[in-house]
Motif scaffolding. Sequence first.
Motif, mmCIF file in Angstrom:
data_model
loop_
_atom_site.group_PDB
_atom_site.id
_atom_site.type_symbol
_atom_site.label_atom_id
_atom_site.label_comp_id
_atom_site.label_asym_id
_atom_site.label_seq_id
_atom_site.Cartn_x
_atom_site.Cartn_y
_atom_site.Cartn_z
ATOM 1 N N GLN A 266 0.818 -1.188 0.000
ATOM 2 C CA GLN A 266 0.000 0.000 0.000
ATOM 3 C C GLN A 266 0.861 1.250 0.000
ATOM 4 O O GLN A 266 1.995 1.237 0.478
ATOM 5 C CB GLN A 266 -0.927 0.028 1.224
ATOM 6 N N VAL A 267 0.295 2.324 -0.568
ATOM 7 C CA VAL A 267 0.946 3.622 -0.607
ATOM 8 C C VAL A 267 -0.019 4.659 -0.048
ATOM 9 O O VAL A 267 -1.203 4.669 -0.397
ATOM 10 C CB VAL A 267 1.368 4.010 -2.036
ATOM 11 N N GLN A 268 0.491 5.521 0.804
ATOM 12 C CA GLN A 268 -0.291 6.624 1.341
ATOM 13 C C GLN A 268 0.307 7.939 0.862
ATOM 14 O O GLN A 268 1.529 8.107 0.875
ATOM 15 C CB GLN A 268 -0.331 6.590 2.869
ATOM 16 N N LEU A 269 -0.551 8.865 0.453
ATOM 17 C CA LEU A 269 -0.123 10.151 -0.076
ATOM 18 C C LEU A 269 -0.804 11.271 0.698
ATOM 19 O O LEU A 269 -2.022 11.241 0.876
ATOM 20 C CB LEU A 269 -0.471 10.280 -1.560
ATOM 21 N N VAL A 270 -0.029 12.252 1.135
ATOM 22 C CA VAL A 270 -0.559 13.384 1.880
ATOM 23 C C VAL A 270 -0.061 14.668 1.241
ATOM 24 O O VAL A 270 1.143 14.921 1.208
ATOM 25 C CB VAL A 270 -0.150 13.336 3.357
ATOM 26 N N GLU A 271 -0.998 15.487 0.735
ATOM 27 C CA GLU A 271 -0.649 16.756 0.105
ATOM 28 C C GLU A 271 -0.709 17.896 1.114
ATOM 29 O O GLU A 271 -1.436 17.834 2.104
ATOM 30 C CB GLU A 271 -1.602 17.093 -1.050
ATOM 31 N N SER A 272 0.030 18.952 0.811
ATOM 32 C CA SER A 272 -0.022 20.169 1.598
ATOM 33 C C SER A 272 0.432 21.333 0.728
ATOM 34 O O SER A 272 1.036 21.128 -0.324
ATOM 35 C CB SER A 272 0.847 20.068 2.852
ATOM 36 N N GLY A 273 0.142 22.550 1.163
ATOM 37 C CA GLY A 273 0.626 23.741 0.489
ATOM 38 C C GLY A 273 -0.419 24.558 -0.235
ATOM 39 O O GLY A 273 -0.126 25.674 -0.674
ATOM 40 N N SER B 228 4.726 1.330 0.462
ATOM 41 C CA SER B 228 5.532 0.574 -0.498
ATOM 42 C C SER B 228 6.126 1.494 -1.556
ATOM 43 O O SER B 228 5.790 1.409 -2.745
ATOM 44 C CB SER B 228 4.685 -0.528 -1.134
ATOM 45 N N ILE B 229 7.017 2.374 -1.128
ATOM 46 C CA ILE B 229 7.590 3.388 -2.014
ATOM 47 C C ILE B 229 8.351 2.749 -3.178
ATOM 48 O O ILE B 229 8.348 3.278 -4.290
ATOM 49 C CB ILE B 229 8.513 4.329 -1.233
ATOM 50 N N PHE B 230 8.978 1.634 -2.940
ATOM 51 C CA PHE B 230 9.779 0.976 -3.972
ATOM 52 C C PHE B 230 8.964 0.576 -5.187
ATOM 53 O O PHE B 230 9.522 0.379 -6.268
ATOM 54 C CB PHE B 230 10.466 -0.263 -3.388
ATOM 55 N N SER B 231 7.657 0.450 -5.029
ATOM 56 C CA SER B 231 6.802 -0.003 -6.118
ATOM 57 C C SER B 231 6.289 1.119 -7.010
ATOM 58 O O SER B 231 5.661 0.847 -8.028
ATOM 59 C CB SER B 231 5.608 -0.786 -5.556
ATOM 60 N N ILE B 232 6.545 2.379 -6.654
ATOM 61 C CA ILE B 232 6.031 3.513 -7.419
ATOM 62 C C ILE B 232 6.864 3.711 -8.684
ATOM 63 O O ILE B 232 8.074 3.872 -8.617
ATOM 64 C CB ILE B 232 6.035 4.797 -6.582
ATOM 65 N N MET B 233 6.183 3.730 -9.825
ATOM 66 C CA MET B 233 6.857 3.938 -11.108
ATOM 67 C C MET B 233 6.830 5.400 -11.539
ATOM 68 O O MET B 233 7.758 5.877 -12.187
ATOM 69 C CB MET B 233 6.202 3.084 -12.190
ATOM 70 N N SER B 234 5.751 6.104 -11.197
ATOM 71 C CA SER B 234 5.650 7.514 -11.523
ATOM 72 C C SER B 234 4.716 8.197 -10.540
ATOM 73 O O SER B 234 3.863 7.558 -9.925
ATOM 74 C CB SER B 234 5.160 7.718 -12.956
ATOM 75 N N ALA C 168 0.036 8.503 -7.408
ATOM 76 C CA ALA C 168 1.150 7.572 -7.545
ATOM 77 C C ALA C 168 0.716 6.381 -8.373
ATOM 78 O O ALA C 168 -0.314 5.756 -8.080
ATOM 79 C CB ALA C 168 1.647 7.113 -6.181
ATOM 80 N N GLN C 169 1.487 6.075 -9.412
ATOM 81 C CA GLN C 169 1.220 4.926 -10.260
ATOM 82 C C GLN C 169 2.235 3.845 -9.952
ATOM 83 O O GLN C 169 3.437 4.065 -10.083
ATOM 84 C CB GLN C 169 1.299 5.317 -11.736
ATOM 85 N N LEU C 170 1.744 2.690 -9.557
ATOM 86 C CA LEU C 170 2.617 1.555 -9.323
ATOM 87 C C LEU C 170 2.957 0.894 -10.647
ATOM 88 O O LEU C 170 2.526 1.332 -11.707
ATOM 89 C CB LEU C 170 1.960 0.561 -8.364
ATOM 90 N N GLY C 171 3.754 -0.154 -10.590
ATOM 91 C CA GLY C 171 4.116 -0.868 -11.798
ATOM 92 C C GLY C 171 2.899 -1.345 -12.576
ATOM 93 O O GLY C 171 1.764 -1.312 -12.093
ATOM 94 N N TYR C 172 3.150 -1.777 -13.799
ATOM 95 C CA TYR C 172 2.077 -2.213 -14.681
ATOM 96 C C TYR C 172 1.153 -3.208 -13.989
ATOM 97 O O TYR C 172 1.603 -4.215 -13.436
ATOM 98 C CB TYR C 172 2.678 -2.846 -15.935
ATOM 99 N N ARG D 291 -0.317 -2.915 -11.266
ATOM 100 C CA ARG D 291 -0.138 -2.940 -9.821
ATOM 101 C C ARG D 291 -1.000 -1.910 -9.106
ATOM 102 O O ARG D 291 -0.936 -1.800 -7.882
ATOM 103 C CB ARG D 291 1.334 -2.716 -9.455
ATOM 104 N N GLY D 292 -1.779 -1.134 -9.837
ATOM 105 C CA GLY D 292 -2.699 -0.189 -9.245
ATOM 106 C C GLY D 292 -2.133 1.215 -9.077
ATOM 107 O O GLY D 292 -1.001 1.500 -9.451
ATOM 108 N N ASP D 293 -2.952 2.094 -8.507
ATOM 109 C CA ASP D 293 -2.546 3.462 -8.277
ATOM 110 C C ASP D 293 -3.204 3.993 -7.009
ATOM 111 O O ASP D 293 -4.136 3.386 -6.463
ATOM 112 C CB ASP D 293 -2.869 4.354 -9.482
ATOM 113 N N TYR D 294 -2.715 5.154 -6.538
ATOM 114 C CA TYR D 294 -3.195 5.742 -5.301
ATOM 115 C C TYR D 294 -3.323 7.249 -5.458
ATOM 116 O O TYR D 294 -2.601 7.871 -6.237
ATOM 117 C CB TYR D 294 -2.240 5.426 -4.145
ATOM 118 N N TRP D 295 -4.242 7.816 -4.681
ATOM 119 C CA TRP D 295 -4.518 9.240 -4.709
ATOM 120 C C TRP D 295 -4.432 9.842 -3.321
ATOM 121 O O TRP D 295 -4.782 9.205 -2.326
ATOM 122 C CB TRP D 295 -5.920 9.514 -5.258
ATOM 123 N N GLY D 296 -3.969 11.092 -3.262
ATOM 124 C CA GLY D 296 -4.031 11.851 -2.031
ATOM 125 C C GLY D 296 -5.418 12.434 -1.843
ATOM 126 O O GLY D 296 -6.309 12.273 -2.690
#
Length: 117
Positions: free
Chosen positions: A1-8, A27-33, A97-101, A103-108
């Motif tokens: 899993q990946v968690q994203l927190v925006e600010s600013g 799982s930062i290692f899995s992020i492709m872009s 965050a886009q994971l590998g092909y 592998r899914g994606d995540y949003w803040g």
Amino acid sequence: QVQLVESGGDLVQAGGSLRLSCAASGSIFSIMSMGWYRQAPGKQRELVAAITSRGNTNYADSVKGRFTISRDNAKNTVYLQMNSLKPEDTAVYYCHAQLGYLRGDYWGQGTQVTVSS
């Protein structure tokens, strides 16, 4: 899993600048872009800028020359420097965050940017 927190996000006058931050954890290692998207009321969510794990970037035509996406791998953080802001930049900005092909994606959760004229 990946968690994203925006600010600013903030309220600024036209011509001003803001710097958005997105801190990633898990799982930062899995992020492709990673990228920044924005959505204004009544409009579809659109890509603003993206950066790959190799450092390649791309931008929407409307922000080229004004916005810069960057990353700090040591801090697991991606930034969006926004200069010469215009009222049409007003939107909720989302980190993605886009994971590998396949592998899914995540949003803040999003951060509001409002530019007054």
